[in-house]
Scaffold this active site. Structure first.
Site, PDB file in Angstrom:
ATOM      1  N   LYS A  82     -63.653  84.208 -40.447  1.00 32.70           N
ATOM      2  CA  LYS A  82     -64.679  83.213 -40.129  1.00 32.70           C
ATOM      3  C   LYS A  82     -65.772  83.765 -39.226  1.00 32.70           C
ATOM      4  O   LYS A  82     -66.836  83.163 -39.100  1.00 32.70           O
ATOM      5  CB  LYS A  82     -64.052  81.965 -39.504  1.00 32.70           C
ATOM      6  CG  LYS A  82     -63.502  82.125 -38.113  1.00 32.70           C
ATOM      7  CD  LYS A  82     -62.872  80.815 -37.627  1.00 32.70           C
ATOM      8  CE  LYS A  82     -62.295  80.944 -36.230  1.00 32.70           C
ATOM      9  NZ  LYS A  82     -63.303  81.199 -35.207  1.00 32.70           N
ATOM     10  N   ASP A  83     -65.531  84.924 -38.585  1.00 32.49           N
ATOM     11  CA  ASP A  83     -66.557  85.556 -37.756  1.00 32.49           C
ATOM     12  C   ASP A  83     -67.504  86.432 -38.557  1.00 32.49           C
ATOM     13  O   ASP A  83     -68.498  86.922 -38.015  1.00 32.49           O
ATOM     14  CB  ASP A  83     -65.903  86.423 -36.673  1.00 32.49           C
ATOM     15  CG  ASP A  83     -65.181  85.610 -35.614  1.00 32.49           C
ATOM     16  OD1 ASP A  83     -65.540  84.430 -35.432  1.00 32.49           O
ATOM     17  OD2 ASP A  83     -64.257  86.148 -34.972  1.00 32.49           O
ATOM     18  N   LEU A 129     -71.202  74.211 -33.795  1.00 32.73           N
ATOM     19  CA  LEU A 129     -72.021  73.109 -34.296  1.00 32.73           C
ATOM     20  C   LEU A 129     -71.316  72.396 -35.449  1.00 32.73           C
ATOM     21  O   LEU A 129     -71.445  71.187 -35.611  1.00 32.73           O
ATOM     22  CB  LEU A 129     -73.381  73.637 -34.751  1.00 32.73           C
ATOM     23  CG  LEU A 129     -74.257  74.295 -33.677  1.00 32.73           C
ATOM     24  CD1 LEU A 129     -75.590  74.715 -34.276  1.00 32.73           C
ATOM     25  CD2 LEU A 129     -74.475  73.360 -32.494  1.00 32.73           C
ATOM     26  N   ARG A 130     -70.577  73.159 -36.243  1.00 33.40           N
ATOM     27  CA  ARG A 130     -69.822  72.570 -37.359  1.00 33.40           C
ATOM     28  C   ARG A 130     -68.808  71.558 -36.853  1.00 33.40           C
ATOM     29  O   ARG A 130     -68.713  70.440 -37.378  1.00 33.40           O
ATOM     30  CB  ARG A 130     -69.110  73.698 -38.136  1.00 33.40           C
ATOM     31  CG  ARG A 130     -68.118  73.209 -39.189  1.00 33.40           C
ATOM     32  CD  ARG A 130     -67.308  74.364 -39.749  1.00 33.40           C
ATOM     33  NE  ARG A 130     -66.480  75.015 -38.752  1.00 33.40           N
ATOM     34  CZ  ARG A 130     -65.289  74.569 -38.337  1.00 33.40           C
ATOM     35  NH1 ARG A 130     -64.798  73.435 -38.833  1.00 33.40           N
ATOM     36  NH2 ARG A 130     -64.591  75.232 -37.443  1.00 33.40           N
ATOM     37  N   ARG A 131     -68.040  71.949 -35.836  1.00 30.94           N
ATOM     38  CA  ARG A 131     -67.036  71.035 -35.283  1.00 30.94           C
ATOM     39  C   ARG A 131     -67.694  69.851 -34.589  1.00 30.94           C
ATOM     40  O   ARG A 131     -67.274  68.705 -34.754  1.00 30.94           O
ATOM     41  CB  ARG A 131     -66.123  71.786 -34.312  1.00 30.94           C
ATOM     42  CG  ARG A 131     -65.169  72.749 -34.993  1.00 30.94           C
ATOM     43  CD  ARG A 131     -64.458  73.646 -34.000  1.00 30.94           C
ATOM     44  NE  ARG A 131     -63.486  74.520 -34.652  1.00 30.94           N
ATOM     45  CZ  ARG A 131     -63.086  75.682 -34.181  1.00 30.94           C
ATOM     46  NH1 ARG A 131     -63.565  76.142 -33.027  1.00 30.94           N
ATOM     47  NH2 ARG A 131     -62.197  76.418 -34.837  1.00 30.94           N
ATOM     48  N   ARG A 148     -66.886  78.210 -24.504  1.00 28.36           N
ATOM     49  CA  ARG A 148     -66.774  79.571 -25.036  1.00 28.36           C
ATOM     50  C   ARG A 148     -65.566  80.246 -24.400  1.00 28.36           C
ATOM     51  O   ARG A 148     -64.930  79.730 -23.510  1.00 28.36           O
ATOM     52  CB  ARG A 148     -68.040  80.370 -24.710  1.00 28.36           C
ATOM     53  CG  ARG A 148     -69.305  79.948 -25.455  1.00 28.36           C
ATOM     54  CD  ARG A 148     -69.342  80.440 -26.889  1.00 28.36           C
ATOM     55  NE  ARG A 148     -68.992  81.850 -27.000  1.00 28.36           N
ATOM     56  CZ  ARG A 148     -69.808  82.862 -26.727  1.00 28.36           C
ATOM     57  NH1 ARG A 148     -71.024  82.626 -26.301  1.00 28.36           N
ATOM     58  NH2 ARG A 148     -69.412  84.121 -26.871  1.00 28.36           N
ATOM     59  N   ARG A 154     -59.950  78.903 -23.025  1.00 25.87           N
ATOM     60  CA  ARG A 154     -60.252  77.523 -23.420  1.00 25.87           C
ATOM     61  C   ARG A 154     -59.120  76.579 -23.014  1.00 25.87           C
ATOM     62  O   ARG A 154     -59.374  75.479 -22.509  1.00 25.87           O
ATOM     63  CB  ARG A 154     -60.498  77.464 -24.933  1.00 25.87           C
ATOM     64  CG  ARG A 154     -61.697  78.288 -25.367  1.00 25.87           C
ATOM     65  CD  ARG A 154     -61.966  78.159 -26.845  1.00 25.87           C
ATOM     66  NE  ARG A 154     -62.932  79.171 -27.286  1.00 25.87           N
ATOM     67  CZ  ARG A 154     -63.660  79.078 -28.389  1.00 25.87           C
ATOM     68  NH1 ARG A 154     -63.550  78.021 -29.176  1.00 25.87           N
ATOM     69  NH2 ARG A 154     -64.500  80.032 -28.714  1.00 25.87           N
ATOM     70  N   CYS A 241     -73.643  80.600 -37.531  1.00 28.71           N
ATOM     71  CA  CYS A 241     -73.193  79.675 -36.487  1.00 28.71           C
ATOM     72  C   CYS A 241     -74.330  78.784 -35.998  1.00 28.71           C
ATOM     73  O   CYS A 241     -74.107  77.883 -35.198  1.00 28.71           O
ATOM     74  CB  CYS A 241     -72.628  80.450 -35.292  1.00 28.71           C
ATOM     75  SG  CYS A 241     -71.069  81.275 -35.648  1.00 28.71           S
TER      76      CYS A 241
END
Length: 309
Positions: A82-83, A129-131, A148, A154, A241
């Site tokens: 995904k990166d 932004l998707r989440r 981040r 986190r 992203c």
């Protein structure tokens, strides 16, 4: 040296888990193979106080590793798929995509509450932004706060009370043995994941016959087709992203079913469609699905977001 190879990776606990998993898989098929691991710090590891969308998007976590690969300082790179940017640098290719871990997202909350039970105004940490867009579409009264750092960081911020909940990729949580922390699995019907989420990318140099043969046994055919369909969708949408784009494919009874989504950042408007076709046509289906969303107005959302970025 034919019997010795070097893996390049980021230095987070999750990235090292992934690199050591690949090392173990390689040495298990050839016990005479010597595998070294080199940690490479990326721009994304150094800039932790700015949202990804503000500092360049996906390439932040792979560029320096890819430069080392092109310079032949390492023989292969292990990334979270995904990166990976939609386009790879000239001279590099995806050598293998191992079998995928869970592709969905999870919610971890301090009081173990699911998304529907979070209080009005509750703070949810994510820099995706998707989440954020999908959370606000379901719960517009939530407050999204930037988050981040690696997975441990986190969780530490959550436990310190800096926010009420956080959203993470299920794959990383499970790989690090932290599944007991999950408050709710956010399936694709609630939150569509990022392209390639849950899968690893073993990146190599093109035309490197030796490394191609070494990593080839790690490739999982169904996962490769599924992920390449998602990446074809991402590429067609010009995804990064910096825009809320999500997609998830799966094989069902020999057919490839791909869902795709483009959203306004505030979640006020989401365009989502699903397309199904032959399993061998995953990449074509990804392109067709992107074209369908563009026809429904996704391009106008993306243009506005890119102009304001």
């Amino acid at each position: 040296m034919p019997g010795r190879i070097t893996i390049g990776t980021r230095g987070s606990k999750l990235a090292l888990w992934q690199a050591h998993w690949v090392k173990g898989a390689l040495t298990s098929q050839d016990d005479g193979l010597q595998v070294d691991i080199t940690i490479i710090k990326t721009k994304g590891d150094k800039i932790l106080d700015v949202p990804l969308a503000k500092v360049g998007g996906k390439g932040l976590f792979v560029k320096e590793i890819e430069e080392a690969l092109l310079a032949q300082k390492i023989d292969l790179a292990v990334h979270s798929m995904k990166d990976m940017p939609a386009e790879l640098p000239d001279g590099l290719c995806i050598g293998a995509i191992p079998e995928r871990e869970a592709p969905h997202d999870v919610l971890i909350s301090r009081q173990e509450k699911p998304l529907a039970d979070l209080e009005k105004g509750a703070t949810v940490g994510t820099s995706s932004l998707r989440r954020a867009a999908q959370l606000l579409n379901k719960r517009p009264e939530l407050t999204i706060v930037p988050l981040r750092g690696n997975l441990d960081t986190r969780l530490r911020k959550l436990d310190a009370g800096e926010m009420d909940a956080i959203v993470l990729a299920a794959a990383g949580v499970k790989r690090l043995g932290l599944a007991h922390r999950i408050s709710e699995d956010l399936g694709a019907e609630v939150m569509l994941p990022a392209a390639g989420q849950g899968a690893l990318c073993i990146e190599i140099r093109e035309n490197d016959a030796h490394i191609t043969s070494v990593v080839g046994a790690l490739d999982h055919g169904e996962t490769r087709r599924t992920v390449l369909g998602e990446r074809a969708f991402l590429h067609r949408m010009g995804g990064s992203c910096q825009v809320p784009i999500a997609t998830h494919g799966k094989m069902i009874d020999g057919q490839y079913r791909l869902a795709g989504l483009v959203a306004e950042i505030d979640g006020s408007h989401i365009i989502r469609e699903t397309l199904t076709g032959p399993a061998d046509d995953a990449e074509r289906i990804g392109i067709e699905l992107a074209d369908r969303l563009i026809g429904l107005g996704a391009d106008r959302i993306l243009e506005r977001l890119q102009e304001s970025a």
